[in-house]
Design a protein around this motif. Sequence first.
Motif, PDB file in Angstrom:
ATOM      1  N   ASN A   1       0.822  -1.204   0.000  1.00  0.00           N
ATOM      2  CA  ASN A   1       0.000   0.000   0.000  1.00  0.00           C
ATOM      3  C   ASN A   1       0.859   1.258   0.000  1.00  0.00           C
ATOM      4  O   ASN A   1       1.833   1.355   0.751  1.00  0.00           O
ATOM      5  CB  ASN A   1      -0.931   0.021   1.224  1.00  0.00           C
ATOM      6  CG  ASN A   1      -2.095  -0.927   1.073  1.00  0.00           C
ATOM      7  OD1 ASN A   1      -2.380  -1.403  -0.032  1.00  0.00           O
ATOM      8  ND2 ASN A   1      -2.786  -1.228   2.172  1.00  0.00           N
TER       9      ASN A   1
ATOM     10  N   THR B   1       0.390   5.653  -0.163  1.00  0.00           N
ATOM     11  CA  THR B   1      -0.526   6.790  -0.114  1.00  0.00           C
ATOM     12  C   THR B   1       0.125   8.005  -0.762  1.00  0.00           C
ATOM     13  O   THR B   1       1.237   8.397  -0.386  1.00  0.00           O
ATOM     14  CB  THR B   1      -0.911   7.124   1.337  1.00  0.00           C
ATOM     15  OG1 THR B   1      -1.496   5.971   1.940  1.00  0.00           O
ATOM     16  CG2 THR B   1      -1.911   8.279   1.394  1.00  0.00           C
ATOM     17  N   ARG B   2      -0.547   8.553  -1.760  1.00  0.00           N
ATOM     18  CA  ARG B   2      -0.141   9.820  -2.389  1.00  0.00           C
ATOM     19  C   ARG B   2      -1.406  10.624  -2.645  1.00  0.00           C
ATOM     20  O   ARG B   2      -2.455  10.061  -2.968  1.00  0.00           O
ATOM     21  CB  ARG B   2       0.585   9.579  -3.726  1.00  0.00           C
ATOM     22  CG  ARG B   2       1.911   8.832  -3.624  1.00  0.00           C
ATOM     23  CD  ARG B   2       3.022   9.658  -2.986  1.00  0.00           C
ATOM     24  NE  ARG B   2       4.296   8.949  -3.001  1.00  0.00           N
ATOM     25  CZ  ARG B   2       4.726   8.112  -2.054  1.00  0.00           C
ATOM     26  NH1 ARG B   2       3.960   7.877  -1.003  1.00  0.00           N
ATOM     27  NH2 ARG B   2       5.898   7.526  -2.150  1.00  0.00           N
TER      28      ARG B   2
ATOM     29  N   CYS C   1      -3.382  11.928  -0.702  1.00  0.00           N
ATOM     30  CA  CYS C   1      -4.418  11.441   0.222  1.00  0.00           C
ATOM     31  C   CYS C   1      -5.212  10.255  -0.332  1.00  0.00           C
ATOM     32  O   CYS C   1      -6.311   9.955   0.136  1.00  0.00           O
ATOM     33  CB  CYS C   1      -5.375  12.565   0.640  1.00  0.00           C
ATOM     34  SG  CYS C   1      -4.667  13.626   1.915  1.00  0.00           S
ATOM     35  N   HIS C   2      -4.678   9.587  -1.363  1.00  0.00           N
ATOM     36  CA  HIS C   2      -5.286   8.358  -1.892  1.00  0.00           C
ATOM     37  C   HIS C   2      -4.356   7.191  -1.568  1.00  0.00           C
ATOM     38  O   HIS C   2      -3.179   7.229  -1.908  1.00  0.00           O
ATOM     39  CB  HIS C   2      -5.466   8.441  -3.409  1.00  0.00           C
ATOM     40  CG  HIS C   2      -6.649   9.255  -3.833  1.00  0.00           C
ATOM     41  ND1 HIS C   2      -7.833   8.704  -4.265  1.00  0.00           N
ATOM     42  CD2 HIS C   2      -6.822  10.599  -3.878  1.00  0.00           C
ATOM     43  CE1 HIS C   2      -8.683   9.668  -4.564  1.00  0.00           C
ATOM     44  NE2 HIS C   2      -8.100  10.831  -4.338  1.00  0.00           N
ATOM     45  N   THR C   3      -4.899   6.173  -0.935  1.00  0.00           N
ATOM     46  CA  THR C   3      -4.116   4.960  -0.659  1.00  0.00           C
ATOM     47  C   THR C   3      -4.544   3.881  -1.631  1.00  0.00           C
ATOM     48  O   THR C   3      -5.736   3.639  -1.812  1.00  0.00           O
ATOM     49  CB  THR C   3      -4.336   4.474   0.782  1.00  0.00           C
ATOM     50  OG1 THR C   3      -3.934   5.506   1.685  1.00  0.00           O
ATOM     51  CG2 THR C   3      -3.514   3.216   1.061  1.00  0.00           C
ATOM     52  N   ARG C   4      -3.577   3.267  -2.289  1.00  0.00           N
ATOM     53  CA  ARG C   4      -3.914   2.124  -3.135  1.00  0.00           C
ATOM     54  C   ARG C   4      -2.796   1.092  -3.074  1.00  0.00           C
ATOM     55  O   ARG C   4      -1.656   1.402  -2.717  1.00  0.00           O
ATOM     56  CB  ARG C   4      -4.226   2.547  -4.573  1.00  0.00           C
ATOM     57  CG  ARG C   4      -3.076   3.051  -5.402  1.00  0.00           C
ATOM     58  CD  ARG C   4      -3.567   3.305  -6.838  1.00  0.00           C
ATOM     59  NE  ARG C   4      -2.519   3.860  -7.687  1.00  0.00           N
ATOM     60  CZ  ARG C   4      -1.649   3.133  -8.378  1.00  0.00           C
ATOM     61  NH1 ARG C   4      -1.691   1.815  -8.302  1.00  0.00           N
ATOM     62  NH2 ARG C   4      -0.725   3.710  -9.128  1.00  0.00           N
ATOM     63  N   SER C   5      -3.163  -0.110  -3.442  1.00  0.00           N
ATOM     64  CA  SER C   5      -2.205  -1.209  -3.480  1.00  0.00           C
ATOM     65  C   SER C   5      -1.482  -1.153  -4.821  1.00  0.00           C
ATOM     66  O   SER C   5      -2.118  -1.136  -5.872  1.00  0.00           O
ATOM     67  CB  SER C   5      -2.946  -2.531  -3.329  1.00  0.00           C
ATOM     68  OG  SER C   5      -2.052  -3.611  -3.418  1.00  0.00           O
TER      69      SER C   5
ATOM     70  N   ASN D   1      -4.109   7.978  -9.172  1.00  0.00           N
ATOM     71  CA  ASN D   1      -4.900   7.602  -7.992  1.00  0.00           C
ATOM     72  C   ASN D   1      -5.619   6.275  -8.209  1.00  0.00           C
ATOM     73  O   ASN D   1      -5.863   5.534  -7.261  1.00  0.00           O
ATOM     74  CB  ASN D   1      -5.928   8.696  -7.659  1.00  0.00           C
ATOM     75  CG  ASN D   1      -5.273   9.896  -6.994  1.00  0.00           C
ATOM     76  OD1 ASN D   1      -4.222   9.779  -6.366  1.00  0.00           O
ATOM     77  ND2 ASN D   1      -5.888  11.057  -7.145  1.00  0.00           N
TER      78      ASN D   1
ATOM     79  N   CYS E   1      -2.532  18.029  -0.571  1.00  0.00           N
ATOM     80  CA  CYS E   1      -2.277  17.032   0.468  1.00  0.00           C
ATOM     81  C   CYS E   1      -0.882  16.408   0.355  1.00  0.00           C
ATOM     82  O   CYS E   1      -0.667  15.277   0.768  1.00  0.00           O
ATOM     83  CB  CYS E   1      -3.344  15.939   0.310  1.00  0.00           C
ATOM     84  SG  CYS E   1      -3.503  14.796   1.651  1.00  0.00           S
ATOM     85  N   SER E   2       0.092  17.125  -0.227  1.00  0.00           N
ATOM     86  CA  SER E   2       1.364  16.469  -0.556  1.00  0.00           C
ATOM     87  C   SER E   2       2.613  17.181  -0.047  1.00  0.00           C
ATOM     88  O   SER E   2       3.722  16.800  -0.405  1.00  0.00           O
ATOM     89  CB  SER E   2       1.473  16.303  -2.084  1.00  0.00           C
ATOM     90  OG  SER E   2       0.435  15.486  -2.569  1.00  0.00           O
TER      91      SER E   2
ATOM     92  N   ASP F   1       5.046  14.941   1.318  1.00  0.00           N
ATOM     93  CA  ASP F   1       5.625  14.008   0.341  1.00  0.00           C
ATOM     94  C   ASP F   1       6.433  14.790  -0.688  1.00  0.00           C
ATOM     95  O   ASP F   1       6.084  14.856  -1.867  1.00  0.00           O
ATOM     96  CB  ASP F   1       4.515  13.205  -0.353  1.00  0.00           C
ATOM     97  CG  ASP F   1       3.792  12.272   0.608  1.00  0.00           C
ATOM     98  OD1 ASP F   1       4.460  11.708   1.497  1.00  0.00           O
ATOM     99  OD2 ASP F   1       2.566  12.113   0.473  1.00  0.00           O
TER     100      ASP F   1
END
Length: 599
Positions: A62, A64-65, A67-71, A194, A229-230, A233
């Motif tokens: 997982n 997160t970038r 504010c989206h988390t994905r596998s 995303n 939101c970055s 990051d």
Amino acid sequence: MLKYKFRVHPKRKRNQTMKMGVSLLSSLPAFLVFFSFLTFCLLADPVLGNTRHYTFDVKLHNVTRLCHTRSIVSVNGQFPGPRIVAREGDQLLIKVVNHVPNNISIHWHGIRQLRSGWADGPAYVTQCPIQTGQSYVYNFTIVGQRGTLFWHAHISWLRATVYGPIVILPKRGVPYPFAKPYKEVPIILGEWFNSDPEAVISQALQTGGGPNVSDAYTINGLPGPLYNCSAKDTFMLKVKPGKTYLLRLINAALNDELFFSIANHTLIVVDVDALYVKPFETDTLLIAPGQTTNVILKTKTIYPNATFFMTARPYVTGQGTFDNSTVAGILEYESVPNGLHSSVSIKMLPLFKPILPALNDTSFATNFASKLHSLASVQYPANVPRKVDKHFFFTVGLGTSPCQHNQTCQGPNGTKFAASVNNVSFEMPTTALLQAHFFGQSNGVYTPDFPSSPIIPFNYTGTPPNNTMVSNGTKVVVLPFNTSVELVMQDTSILGAERHPLHLHGFNFFVVGQGFGNFDPNKDPAKFNLIDPVERNTIGVPSGGWVAIRFVADNPGVWFMHCHLEVHTSWGLKMAWIVLDGELPNQKLPPPPADLPKC
């Protein structure tokens, strides 16, 4: 001669930032270090090089970038993936283990793969992909290359997250043709989606329309403060005043050429695609997907009381939608401990931002390309083929294919988007081309009749023809060993002129000429540069123009050539060259390894 074997385990953090020499021995038991170092000094053959082992565990994790988390699919749980470090002349044994549901294959982009075509990596070209639960050892030696390359997945759109740098140092004792830098830093430009990129291209191929664009560009996997939101990051490059840094830039983005600049700093270009060039200064770089550029950054001699953005955004020539956003990292000067500036917060300092060229600044692109020249020195000669055995003229561009019955398609006028070379949109086989060639089983897999020039000539950059439909097929060009090739690639205006970064596997080539409009075989060759043309593995065919390259087919095997804009590759802008064995034993492709994946 014995060879010293390094066991480099990429799961351990220290091995990702390893230095050459003694630090490579740090993972050995202490009592072995002295003996190992002595053995290394006595036995490591500077001609043969060393053997380096890596393990790549392809797995889901997982991330997160924005504010989206994905596998995502990644290597060793890292994004971007682990750094490979080697010297010119080293042998690499990289075991790739597939722990994900997707089929996977890895391409070592720009590595010549002399007589090691089984290790090149493009799925269904040199190998069947590695299936879930299976593994494959990529075995190759780095010959005559030094600089920066990169590795990436070479199946569908998995390279969106499966990529990492390849750092090739000169042979031990051989200096750079420029002053040794204080520090070296890989900077990989990428794209973040995303949503799952596999779903993005799957949907586009189904509807026939253009794929959804990325949500951000990234520097070393980080989008930076200009995106929602970055701010946390953000890639930070901390530097010391009065030092020289070698930045190893890689464009691993899927679909976008990128401008790159650091505010208030000049860069010196010294190497592209792991080949030295005549150094030149520039404030801004242009780098296409698949290209690498090494630049020298000389920091300011005194602490500047400021921080500086490094930014990248796209160079756009086509008519489709694109990700119109900017990635930023921060260049921060380290202050002297207990000095006047040490207590000043970075947020209090003024922040300078670079001014990048306009999105469609083709004059900058042309001017930048004109500054690139081979070093062409005694030590690093430019061996440009003077005699040409075979001439080829390939159109590259977009087109359409018909919509299936009972379906509404979202391409031009209800068709599907397609792309082609000489109006042949390449259909991927279901078994690997190299196996079919090697074992003489080409029937039903490919045909050796790829056209050497357009079957129906037209005004390539003028008013496009009414019929924009492409033909489909798995056609290849067959070349006898050591054929000297000149290839002119011509952009077309069908569905709009557009710049195409073409990548040739298995070779470097000399870029002997380029221009706008239609190539004129009677006038243009007189202007070719045969003295010091830049040598590389990926070249942008100018929008509404042409580029001429030369190479010698001295590498037996099957070699993919395709646009490195992934959407165009998916649409069929790709083909393959088969180079036959030569007469001598060292001019023949060896048999495949026992663990070559099966389809």
